[in-house]
Design an enzyme around this catalytic site. Structure first.
Site, PDB file in Angstrom:
ATOM      1  N   ASP A 170       0.838  -1.194   0.000  1.00  0.00           N
ATOM      2  CA  ASP A 170       0.000   0.000   0.000  1.00  0.00           C
ATOM      3  C   ASP A 170       0.874   1.246   0.000  1.00  0.00           C
ATOM      4  O   ASP A 170       1.426   1.636   1.036  1.00  0.00           O
ATOM      5  CB  ASP A 170      -0.914   0.007   1.237  1.00  0.00           C
ATOM      6  CG  ASP A 170      -1.879   1.173   1.206  1.00  0.00           C
ATOM      7  OD1 ASP A 170      -2.926   1.045   0.548  1.00  0.00           O
ATOM      8  OD2 ASP A 170      -1.572   2.226   1.793  1.00  0.00           O
TER       9      ASP A 170
ATOM     10  N   TYR B 249       3.774   9.403   0.096  1.00  0.00           N
ATOM     11  CA  TYR B 249       4.724   8.747   1.008  1.00  0.00           C
ATOM     12  C   TYR B 249       6.185   8.998   0.600  1.00  0.00           C
ATOM     13  O   TYR B 249       7.100   8.736   1.381  1.00  0.00           O
ATOM     14  CB  TYR B 249       4.446   7.243   1.114  1.00  0.00           C
ATOM     15  CG  TYR B 249       3.038   6.917   1.592  1.00  0.00           C
ATOM     16  CD1 TYR B 249       2.249   7.900   2.183  1.00  0.00           C
ATOM     17  CD2 TYR B 249       2.489   5.648   1.447  1.00  0.00           C
ATOM     18  CE1 TYR B 249       0.953   7.637   2.605  1.00  0.00           C
ATOM     19  CE2 TYR B 249       1.196   5.375   1.879  1.00  0.00           C
ATOM     20  CZ  TYR B 249       0.433   6.366   2.446  1.00  0.00           C
ATOM     21  OH  TYR B 249      -0.849   6.096   2.861  1.00  0.00           O
TER      22      TYR B 249
ATOM     23  N   LYS C 156      -1.761   6.060  -4.636  1.00  0.00           N
ATOM     24  CA  LYS C 156      -2.864   7.001  -4.355  1.00  0.00           C
ATOM     25  C   LYS C 156      -2.606   8.349  -5.013  1.00  0.00           C
ATOM     26  O   LYS C 156      -1.480   8.862  -4.973  1.00  0.00           O
ATOM     27  CB  LYS C 156      -3.019   7.215  -2.835  1.00  0.00           C
ATOM     28  CG  LYS C 156      -3.203   5.937  -2.048  1.00  0.00           C
ATOM     29  CD  LYS C 156      -3.558   6.161  -0.586  1.00  0.00           C
ATOM     30  CE  LYS C 156      -3.485   4.873   0.197  1.00  0.00           C
ATOM     31  NZ  LYS C 156      -2.144   4.483   0.616  1.00  0.00           N
TER      32      LYS C 156
ATOM     33  N   HIS D 232      -6.808   9.788  -2.508  1.00  0.00           N
ATOM     34  CA  HIS D 232      -6.279   9.708  -1.132  1.00  0.00           C
ATOM     35  C   HIS D 232      -7.183  10.430  -0.120  1.00  0.00           C
ATOM     36  O   HIS D 232      -7.465   9.902   0.954  1.00  0.00           O
ATOM     37  CB  HIS D 232      -4.866  10.315  -1.116  1.00  0.00           C
ATOM     38  CG  HIS D 232      -3.996   9.820  -0.011  1.00  0.00           C
ATOM     39  ND1 HIS D 232      -2.638   9.729  -0.123  1.00  0.00           N
ATOM     40  CD2 HIS D 232      -4.275   9.403   1.251  1.00  0.00           C
ATOM     41  CE1 HIS D 232      -2.126   9.256   1.007  1.00  0.00           C
ATOM     42  NE2 HIS D 232      -3.103   9.062   1.857  1.00  0.00           N
TER      43      HIS D 232
HETATM   44  N1  NAP Z   1      -5.346   6.506   3.249  1.00  0.00           N
HETATM   45  C1  NAP Z   1      -4.773   7.225   4.195  1.00  0.00           C
HETATM   46  O1  NAP Z   1      -5.053   8.424   4.370  1.00  0.00           O
HETATM   47  C2  NAP Z   1      -3.778   6.567   5.111  1.00  0.00           C
HETATM   48  C3  NAP Z   1      -3.412   7.187   6.317  1.00  0.00           C
HETATM   49  C4  NAP Z   1      -2.518   6.530   7.158  1.00  0.00           C
HETATM   50  C5  NAP Z   1      -2.002   5.293   6.790  1.00  0.00           C
HETATM   51  N2  NAP Z   1      -2.342   4.723   5.588  1.00  0.00           N
HETATM   52  C6  NAP Z   1      -1.791   3.413   5.146  1.00  0.00           C
HETATM   53  O2  NAP Z   1      -1.968   2.473   6.183  1.00  0.00           O
HETATM   54  C7  NAP Z   1      -0.709   1.927   6.561  1.00  0.00           C
HETATM   55  C8  NAP Z   1      -0.732   1.546   8.031  1.00  0.00           C
HETATM   56  O3  NAP Z   1      -1.043   2.634   8.860  1.00  0.00           O
HETATM   57  P1  NAP Z   1       0.061   3.423   9.719  1.00  0.00           P
HETATM   58  O4  NAP Z   1       1.343   3.364   9.026  1.00  0.00           O
HETATM   59  O5  NAP Z   1      -0.522   4.748  10.036  1.00  0.00           O
HETATM   60  O6  NAP Z   1       0.149   2.684  11.092  1.00  0.00           O
HETATM   61  P2  NAP Z   1       0.146   1.234  11.726  1.00  0.00           P
HETATM   62  O7  NAP Z   1       0.089   0.146  10.730  1.00  0.00           O
HETATM   63  O8  NAP Z   1      -0.913   1.316  12.776  1.00  0.00           O
HETATM   64  O9  NAP Z   1       1.586   1.174  12.400  1.00  0.00           O
HETATM   65  C9  NAP Z   1       1.975   2.080  13.404  1.00  0.00           C
HETATM   66  C10 NAP Z   1       3.307   1.722  13.982  1.00  0.00           C
HETATM   67  O10 NAP Z   1       3.246   0.462  14.636  1.00  0.00           O
HETATM   68  C11 NAP Z   1       4.520  -0.149  14.606  1.00  0.00           C
HETATM   69  N3  NAP Z   1       4.334  -1.609  14.458  1.00  0.00           N
HETATM   70  C12 NAP Z   1       4.090  -2.307  13.315  1.00  0.00           C
HETATM   71  N4  NAP Z   1       3.950  -3.614  13.576  1.00  0.00           N
HETATM   72  C13 NAP Z   1       4.103  -3.755  14.921  1.00  0.00           C
HETATM   73  C14 NAP Z   1       4.058  -4.860  15.793  1.00  0.00           C
HETATM   74  N5  NAP Z   1       3.826  -6.086  15.333  1.00  0.00           N
HETATM   75  N6  NAP Z   1       4.260  -4.629  17.125  1.00  0.00           N
HETATM   76  C15 NAP Z   1       4.498  -3.378  17.589  1.00  0.00           C
HETATM   77  N7  NAP Z   1       4.544  -2.290  16.806  1.00  0.00           N
HETATM   78  C16 NAP Z   1       4.342  -2.475  15.478  1.00  0.00           C
HETATM   79  C17 NAP Z   1       5.262   0.408  13.415  1.00  0.00           C
HETATM   80  O11 NAP Z   1       6.544   0.856  13.811  1.00  0.00           O
HETATM   81  P3  NAP Z   1       7.884   0.187  13.215  1.00  0.00           P
HETATM   82  O12 NAP Z   1       8.022   0.650  11.817  1.00  0.00           O
HETATM   83  O13 NAP Z   1       8.915   0.710  14.123  1.00  0.00           O
HETATM   84  O14 NAP Z   1       7.703  -1.320  13.318  1.00  0.00           O
HETATM   85  C18 NAP Z   1       4.399   1.568  12.935  1.00  0.00           C
HETATM   86  O15 NAP Z   1       5.113   2.773  12.812  1.00  0.00           O
HETATM   87  C19 NAP Z   1       0.274   3.050   6.186  1.00  0.00           C
HETATM   88  O16 NAP Z   1       1.605   2.622   6.148  1.00  0.00           O
HETATM   89  C20 NAP Z   1      -0.289   3.467   4.857  1.00  0.00           C
HETATM   90  O17 NAP Z   1       0.059   2.561   3.847  1.00  0.00           O
HETATM   91  C21 NAP Z   1      -3.232   5.344   4.760  1.00  0.00           C
END
Ligand code: NAP
Length: 326
Positions: free
Chosen positions: A44, A49, A78, A111
């Site tokens: 994704d 990004y 996106k 997006h």
């Molecule tokens: N459409 C939109 O507007 C939008 C907005 C936000 C996000 N997104 C998409 O959704 C994806 C996921 O959302 P997100 O990046 O906001 O946050 P997330 O998946 O909730 O991750 C948040 C943090 O959790 C940590 N993490 C990951 N796996 C873990 C585990 N097993 N145990 C403990 N900590 C863990 C990661 O840090 P580390 O890297 O240090 O492991 C990461 O920085 C994004 O990367 C993006 O592709 C889209």
């Protein structure tokens, strides 16, 4: 490998993918390559990004080494807010494809349902919240009067041209999803929204299911992603990893709290794209479906944590007050 869902256009998409937001450029190509080796097929990404070149390098290495073929992968990008005008939509996807080194993406999202003033790529790419030097100096974002239907029609043209296989919408509220279904010639396959136990949005989830729109959850770990961005709201919120209910359920299944949070979503048919720049977390996140099955009572307990708490809200963007959510 995760299970696969069939989208409303017949395309198959993994239920679990890797989110690429904030994966540092320096580790991104390796992270994507390693993720493919471990079994990830869905990536994704987005214009915003700023790491699509590296995502593309990781993909290329895996394809060159014959670990996968392009057809095995489900690549997502996106359209950024500065490219909503129909004549800019093609410009944005053309750059995405060039950076990724691909000739199509499987899914291309709008997006956000907000049109920023266009910024030429020669001036700043990706533009982020920049909408010109003058606006930047004043600390504001300039917008353009582009109705979403016009942007959507241009997205449909990209499907016709074979540059994207499917259209997604992101950060749309229920009213916008409903409106989109009224005008879409090509139905959106996915809605990507913030979704975690503090923000369950039951009606929106049910509405999408009713209309065969696959929901993709982002920020499944709630505040975690926004703590990194120094969000005060996120910092003062009890981390979901530390929440007593999540900890109790994790202990009962002998799994991590992160796996409980992810499984809670997939068990409701919601796709997940957890982000991690750490190799060791890739397997933990990809294998949640096998790691545990929550009981009906546990699902109910987690659903009860909802407090309609949203961390990614355009209302807060540089104080611009874009009211896309209540
Ligand atoms: N459409 C939109 O507007 C939008 C907005 C936000 C996000 N997104 C998409 O959704 C994806 C996921 O959302 P997100 O990046 O906001 O946050 P997330 O998946 O909730 O991750 C948040 C943090 O959790 C940590 N993490 C990951 N796996 C873990 C585990 N097993 N145990 C403990 N900590 C863990 C990661 O840090 P580390 O890297 O240090 O492991 C990461 O920085 C994004 O990367 C993006 O592709 C889209």
């Amino acid at each position: 490998m995760s299970s696969i869902v069939t989208l409303n256009n017949g395309l198959k998409m993994p239920l679990v993918g890797l989110g690429c937001w904030k994966i540092p450029n320096a580790v991104c190509a390796d992270q994507v390559y390693n993720a493919i080796k471990l079994g990830y097929r869905l990536f994704d990404g987005a214009t915003d990004y700023g790491n699509e070149v590296e995502v593309g390098q990781g993909i290329k290495r895996a394809i060159d080494e014959k670990i996968v073929t392009r057809a095995d992968l489900f690549i997502v990008s996106k359209l950024w807010n500065s490219f909503h005008r129909p004549d800019h939509v093609k410009e944005n996807i053309t750059r995405n494809l060039k950076d990724l080194g691909l000739d199509y993406v499987d899914l291309y999202y709008i997006h956000f349902p907000i049109a920023f003033k266009h910024v030429p790529m020669t001036e700043k790419y990706p533009p982020g919240f920049y909408s010109g030097a003058e606006a930047q100096a004043k600390g504001v974002i300039l917008t353009e009067k582009v109705p979403l239907i016009d942007t959507y029609r241009a997205m449909e043209s990209l499907v016709d041209e074979g540059l994207i296989k499917s259209i997604g919408i992101s950060n749309y509220n229920g009213g916008l999803v409903q409106d989109c279904l009224n005008y879409a010639r090509i139905k959106p396959v996915c809605l990507q929204v913030e979704h975690h136990p503090y923000l369950t949005q039951r009606n929106l989830m049910d509405y999408c299911k009713l209309h065969q729109i696959q929901v993709v959850a982002y920020s499944s770990f709630g505040p975690q992603s926004y703590v990194e961005l120094q969000s005060e709201l996120a910092i003062e919120t009890v981390p979901l990893f530390e929440h007593a209910t999540i900890k109790k359920i994790a202990a009962a299944h002998g799994v991590s709290t992160s796996q409980v949070l992810l499984r809670w979503a997939t068990q409701q048919g919601i796709a997940i794209i957890p982000k991690s720049s750490k190799q060791e977390r890739l397997v933990e996140n990809l294998t949640v479906e096998k790691a545990l099955t929550l009981t009906a009572e546990e699902l109910k307990e987690i659903n009860a944590l909802n407090i309609n708490l949203r961390f990614n809200n355009p209302w807060d963007w540089m104080g611009m007050k874009f009211p896309i959510f209540a």
